[in-house]
Scaffold this motif. Structure first.
Motif, short mmCIF file in Angstrom:
data_model
loop_
_atom_site.label_atom_id
_atom_site.label_comp_id
_atom_site.label_asym_id
_atom_site.label_seq_id
_atom_site.Cartn_x
_atom_site.Cartn_y
_atom_site.Cartn_z
N LEU A 123 59.41 64.65 84.16
CA LEU A 123 60.83 64.86 83.92
C LEU A 123 61.18 64.38 82.52
CD1 LEU A 123 62.20 63.39 87.28
CD2 LEU A 123 62.08 65.81 86.68
N PRO A 124 62.20 64.98 81.91
CA PRO A 124 62.61 64.51 80.59
C PRO A 124 63.11 63.07 80.67
CG PRO A 124 63.61 66.63 81.11
CD PRO A 124 62.99 66.12 82.37
N GLY A 125 62.69 62.24 79.70
CA GLY A 125 63.21 60.88 79.63
C GLY A 125 64.47 60.84 78.79
N ARG A 126 64.90 59.65 78.43
CA ARG A 126 66.16 59.50 77.69
C ARG A 126 66.05 60.00 76.26
NH1 ARG A 126 68.02 53.43 79.64
NH2 ARG A 126 68.38 53.95 81.83
N GLY A 127 64.93 59.74 75.61
CA GLY A 127 64.77 60.16 74.22
C GLY A 127 64.23 61.57 74.13
N VAL A 128 64.36 62.14 72.93
CA VAL A 128 63.90 63.52 72.74
C VAL A 128 62.41 63.64 72.96
CG1 VAL A 128 63.66 65.35 71.00
CG2 VAL A 128 65.77 64.01 71.11
N LYS A 129 61.64 62.59 72.54
CA LYS A 129 60.19 62.66 72.65
C LYS A 129 59.66 61.98 73.91
CE LYS A 129 59.28 63.05 67.71
NZ LYS A 129 58.56 62.49 66.54
N GLN A 130 60.53 61.48 74.74
CA GLN A 130 60.08 60.76 75.93
C GLN A 130 59.90 61.73 77.11
OE1 GLN A 130 63.03 57.75 76.60
NE2 GLN A 130 62.09 56.33 75.16
N THR A 131 58.95 61.41 77.95
CA THR A 131 58.75 62.14 79.19
C THR A 131 58.47 61.13 80.29
OG1 THR A 131 57.77 63.98 77.97
CG2 THR A 131 57.42 63.95 80.34
N LEU A 132 59.16 61.25 81.40
CA LEU A 132 58.93 60.37 82.55
C LEU A 132 57.96 61.08 83.49
CD1 LEU A 132 59.68 57.80 84.14
CD2 LEU A 132 61.51 59.12 85.20
N ASN A 133 56.78 60.50 83.66
CA ASN A 133 55.75 61.11 84.52
C ASN A 133 55.69 60.36 85.85
OD1 ASN A 133 54.73 62.96 82.45
ND2 ASN A 133 54.05 61.10 81.43
N LEU A 134 56.02 61.06 86.93
CA LEU A 134 56.00 60.46 88.26
C LEU A 134 54.67 60.78 88.95
CD1 LEU A 134 59.60 61.41 89.49
CD2 LEU A 134 58.85 59.26 88.46
N ALA A 135 54.03 59.77 89.51
CA ALA A 135 52.82 59.98 90.30
C ALA A 135 53.25 60.36 91.71
CB ALA A 135 51.97 58.71 90.32
N THR A 136 53.06 61.61 92.09
CA THR A 136 53.56 62.09 93.37
C THR A 136 52.48 62.19 94.44
OG1 THR A 136 53.27 64.36 92.58
CG2 THR A 136 55.44 63.38 92.31
N PHE A 137 51.21 62.00 94.05
CA PHE A 137 50.13 62.10 95.03
C PHE A 137 49.03 61.14 94.61
CE2 PHE A 137 47.54 64.06 98.19
CZ PHE A 137 48.42 64.76 99.00
N THR A 138 48.87 60.02 95.32
CA THR A 138 47.93 58.98 94.91
C THR A 138 46.91 58.66 96.00
OG1 THR A 138 49.35 57.17 95.69
CG2 THR A 138 49.67 57.92 93.42
N MET A 139 45.75 58.16 95.55
CA MET A 139 44.70 57.67 96.44
C MET A 139 44.22 56.34 95.89
SD MET A 139 42.43 61.17 96.88
CE MET A 139 41.44 60.60 98.29
N PRO A 140 44.34 55.24 96.65
CA PRO A 140 43.88 53.94 96.13
C PRO A 140 42.36 53.93 95.94
CG PRO A 140 44.44 53.78 98.47
CD PRO A 140 44.87 55.14 98.01
N ILE A 141 41.92 53.22 94.90
CA ILE A 141 40.48 53.08 94.64
C ILE A 141 40.22 51.65 94.20
CG2 ILE A 141 40.74 53.94 92.25
CD1 ILE A 141 37.90 55.11 92.53
N GLU A 142 39.14 51.06 94.67
CA GLU A 142 38.81 49.68 94.35
C GLU A 142 38.32 49.56 92.91
OE1 GLU A 142 39.29 47.12 96.24
OE2 GLU A 142 39.74 48.09 98.15
N LEU A 143 38.67 48.43 92.26
CA LEU A 143 38.22 48.23 90.88
C LEU A 143 36.69 48.19 90.79
CD1 LEU A 143 40.74 45.57 89.49
CD2 LEU A 143 40.66 48.02 89.00
N LYS A 144 36.04 47.66 91.83
CA LYS A 144 34.58 47.59 91.78
C LYS A 144 33.95 48.99 91.79
CE LYS A 144 34.15 46.83 96.80
NZ LYS A 144 33.72 45.87 97.85
N ALA A 145 34.67 49.97 92.38
CA ALA A 145 34.17 51.34 92.36
C ALA A 145 34.19 51.90 90.95
CB ALA A 145 35.01 52.22 93.29
N LEU A 146 35.18 51.49 90.16
CA LEU A 146 35.27 51.95 88.78
C LEU A 146 34.10 51.41 87.97
CD1 LEU A 146 39.09 51.53 88.06
CD2 LEU A 146 37.89 53.35 89.28
N GLU A 147 33.70 50.17 88.28
CA GLU A 147 32.54 49.59 87.60
C GLU A 147 31.27 50.35 87.96
OE1 GLU A 147 30.21 45.27 87.17
OE2 GLU A 147 31.91 45.49 88.56
#
Length: 781
Positions: free
Chosen positions: A561-585
């Protein structure tokens, strides 16, 4: 068959079609969408490209009814998830997406004439299709519109222009704004609509209201429900067949059709006598490199189209909820200039043409082209020539976005592929599958039923028939998602949805993260509601169930969605899946960097930090040997554990050398303005190939000489340009600004309350001198 304004062109159309491409310009309601396909059928099979599914099905049903035949015999259609035509169907209505997939198979060789209807909407798939057809030049091409710049388009495809004048019925325009320049406004829109509907209750016919989206339609449905003798019905891309039939066909009662701009073109809604135009729509636009969905004012061309809906079958009236002289743009910008080009580039590549090789009505944005090319190359979907690879050809026909098609195709097991198909089917369905109730009790029960707080787990469960507390399922959306899932399951030869395989949630998450690590986001340390992946930041959407205890998530869908400034954009995470930090490692996400040096059990150790998106996600300790010994050695020397006094002396020599060069005293040298002691000494240690910190005991300061100011000049230069001054009761640091011929003497400590005197300082002939203490700066004279 009743007469329409377009009928005056019939003879000329048939004569010209044999030898020329045609541009047909005619006002809304002239009959071009229904007459031209019938006329063109005299020259062979006709493919009609309509921008929306509702238009395809409705026009095909209307023409089949006129011919007194069932749909699919001589007139049919093909849309996503539904085909009602065969090789013998003479006139086929399709959406642009279907047409592009058919083109990729045989360049639409089964058709003689291609009619592209309502080209003025400038969808990316329509623009691409016209560019491809222009390139191969195998068909007779007819492009129609009520508002397009006909001359420019005719030059583009080398066509003749035809124009139909006049309309069957007049439309009176009224404005509802105190200021004639007032722009469309979304505030209290439902109340404004209700007041206009009440004022139009006595008109002899139905009312069509143009609204920007489903949200506003739902609000107006609620507002109008209390009006007696009136039935309000929605019309948008995701309505049920029953709702569509009510909206598009005459009824025995008075109705108000609440529609998005899906009703702007092609559709004839019988008995509409009045249009209420909000002047608003939701459309995509590029903002700061992202495709954002924005609430925007419509263009003048769209306003004209909307007004035309009131004059299709009788004289009508159009009420505009904005000022007569509102500053609307002339036309809506093309989608290819407002959206990411990933889908367009893959479609073009799969049709045998690199997107960059095609000529469009307007040149495509270079930045969007580059972003799309990089993403598709990373997927392995296109080659260096911009053409589809075998993998690209496999994922393109799937009725989902390229990213999800890539994930579905490359899942490591059948069970995970099934889960990804079901998950993708939910994400690819335009409307929301479910809403979460506000009931705390039910929400607690939901957390027990689905403890991961995972949107994907919940969506797959709902699609597969599970029920959950606090979840209100939209059954029409579920039906559409199930149909898509079954279609893809069949394409991949997977079991039917009713016998779906069990899968490991952990394996699914890790497989997605491994294939597309850019989907992994980690929480910000200070702003925990925000997550980042190093390229963009998202904020959790209202419906996402991502629990506070998790530090990382896969973000599979975003809503910008457009944010307040001309160059700003508000990005909403609408679909998430949790992942453990150790999995990233484990999947080696991010990069390992050296941290602090520590002594553990009498051994020097370096703390290694795994950094992703600016955050430490894992740490480990390694012995300070080999390359890892360099940083501890540097730190030990600076802390004077080894070579006492050496670091300070060489630092001063380096700073004097930089000043010497800046003053133009060096005969030959490169730029040394960025040189530091840390950088220089690290190079010395590396050249000596030292691998253990204890080896520093074998060296003295004379083993590390700095090659700067000649030794016979250095002492005099250092006395002329000192970096520290001791005046008894006042100690100063000295900073030289060579470009300004300015010396700052800066208070460090001391008991003196006054300023230093000029006679106490070095000569510094030709330099201006200023004394700095805290925020005060004064000239020393």
């Amino acid at each position: 068959m009743f007469s329409l304004p377009i009928d005056t062109l019939q003879a000329d159309f048939l004569e010209q079609l044999s030898d020329h491409h045609l541009i047909v310009e005619a006002e809304t309601g002239s009959g071009k969408s229904t007459r031209l396909p019938l006329w063109a059928a005299n020259n062979g099979r006709v493919l009609v490209i309509e921008p929306r599914r509702i238009a395809c099905t409705s026009l095909a049903e209307f023409l089949a009814e006129q011919k007194q035949q069932p749909v699919g015999e001589s007139v049919g259609y093909a849309i996503k998830l539904e085909t009602r035509c065969d090789d013998n169907t003479q006139i086929v209505f399709v959406t642009p997406g279907v047409a592009l997939r058919w083109y990729s198979e045989n360049k639409l060789a089964d058709f003689s004439t291609i009619i592209v209807d309502e080209f003025h909407e400038r969808r990316w798939d329509t623009d691409l299709l016209v560019a491809l057809l222009r390139e191969v030049n195998l068909h007779r091409l007819v492009i129609t519109s009520a508002t397009i710049e006909g001359e420019k388009l005719a030059r583009y495809i080398g066509a003749e222009r035809m124009q139909a004048q006049g309309r069957n019925f007049d439309v009176a325009i009224g404005y509802r704004a105190g200021d004639s320049r007032q722009l469309p406004d979304a505030r209290q829109l439902d109340e404004k609509v209700k007041q206009e509907v009440l004022a139009l209750q006595d008109v002899d016919g139905d009312i069509l209201v143009f609204l920007p989206g489903r949200k506003e339609i739902t609000q107006c449905l609620s507002k109008l429900s209390s009006i007696e003798g009136l039935v309000a019905v929605p019309l948008h891309a995701s309505v049920s067949d029953e709702q569509r039939q009510i909206a598009l066909n005459p009824q025995s009662y008075k109705k108000v059709v609440l529609a998005t701009n899906v009703a702007e073109t092609s559709l004839t809604i019988p008995n509409i006598v009045a249009v209420i135009d909000s002047g608003l729509e939701r459309r995509t636009e590029q903002r700061n490199g992202r495709t954002a969905l924005s609430l925007k004012h419509i263009s003048k061309a769209s306003a004209k189209q909307r007004a035309g809906r009131a004059g299709r079958v009788m004289d009508g009236i159009c009420i505009r909820l904005y000022g007569e002289h509102a500053a609307l743009t002339e036309v809506t910008p093309p989608e290819m200039h407002r959206e990411a080009l990933t889908e367009a580039m893959l479609a073009s590549a799969s049709c045998g043409k690199a997107l960059s090789s095609l000529t469009f009505l307007e040149p495509l944005p270079e930045r969007s082209m580059s972003q799309a090319n990089n993403l598709l190359e990373l997927m392995g979907a296109i080659d260096q020539q911009g053409l589809a690879t075998e993998h690209g050809q496999r994922i393109y026909p799937l009725p989902i976005d390229a990213l999800y098609a890539d994930l579905v195709t490359r899942m490591p097991s059948r069970a995970l592929q099934e889960a990804m198909v079901d998950l993708t089917s939910v994400i690819a369905t335009p409307a929301s599958l479910y809403r979460i109730s506000n009931s705390e009790e039910q929400t607690e029960q939901l957390l027990q039923q689905e403890p991961l707080g995972c949107d994907a787990q919940l969506a797959i469960g709902i699609l597969r028939g599970e029920t959950f507390s606090a979840v209100n399922v939209d059954h029409d959306v579920r039906k559409e998602a199930m149909a898509l899932a079954e279609q893809m399951r069949a394409a991949f030869e997977l079991p039917q949805l009713s016998v779906a395989s069990r899968y490991s949630h952990k394996d699914l998450v890790e497989a997605i993260a491994l294939l597309h690590p850019e989907l992994v986001f980690v929480r910000r340390i200070k702003r925990r509601e925000a997550l980042g992946n190093g390229e963009m930041e998202v904020v959790l959407g209202r419906e996402s169930r991502f629990l506070d205890k998790y530090q990382a998530a896969l973000v599979l869908d975003t809503h910008s969605l457009p944010g307040r400034g001309v160059k700003q954009t508000l990005n909403l995470a609408t679909f998430t899946m949790p992942i453990e930090l150790k999995a990233l490692e484990q999947i080696e996400l991010g990069s390992w960097q050296e941290g602090e040096t520590q002594t553990i059990d009498d051994q020097m150790m370096v703390e290694m930090q795994l950094i992703y998106a600016g955050r430490v996600i894992a740490t480990r300790h390694e012995a300070a040997t080999g390359e890892l010994a360099i940083k501890p050695m540097l730190q030990a020397v600076k802390n004077e554990q080894y070579l006492a006094g050496f670091a300070k002396q060489r630092h001063q020599e380096i700073e004097h050398w930089k000043l010497y060069v800046a003053l133009g005293l060096a005969e030959h040298t490169s730029d040394v303005s960025e040189l530091t002691f840390d950088q220089w000494f690290t190079e010395q240690l590396t050249l000596l190939e030292l691998t253990d910190i204890s080896e520093l005991e074998l060296f003295s300061a004379d083993d590390f000489l700095f090659d700067g100011i000649p030794y016979w000049q250095y002492q005099d230069f250092a006395e002329t340009y000192p970096f520290e001054l001791a005046l008894g009761d006042l100690n100063l640091d000295v900073d030289y600004q060579v470009n300004k011929k300015l010396v700052y003497v800066v208070y460090r400590d001391g008991l003196r309350k006054g300023y230093p005197k000029r006679w106490e300082l070095p000569t510094w002939k030709g330099w201006r001198i200023q004394y700095k203490k805290a925020s005060k700066i004064v000239d020393v004279k």
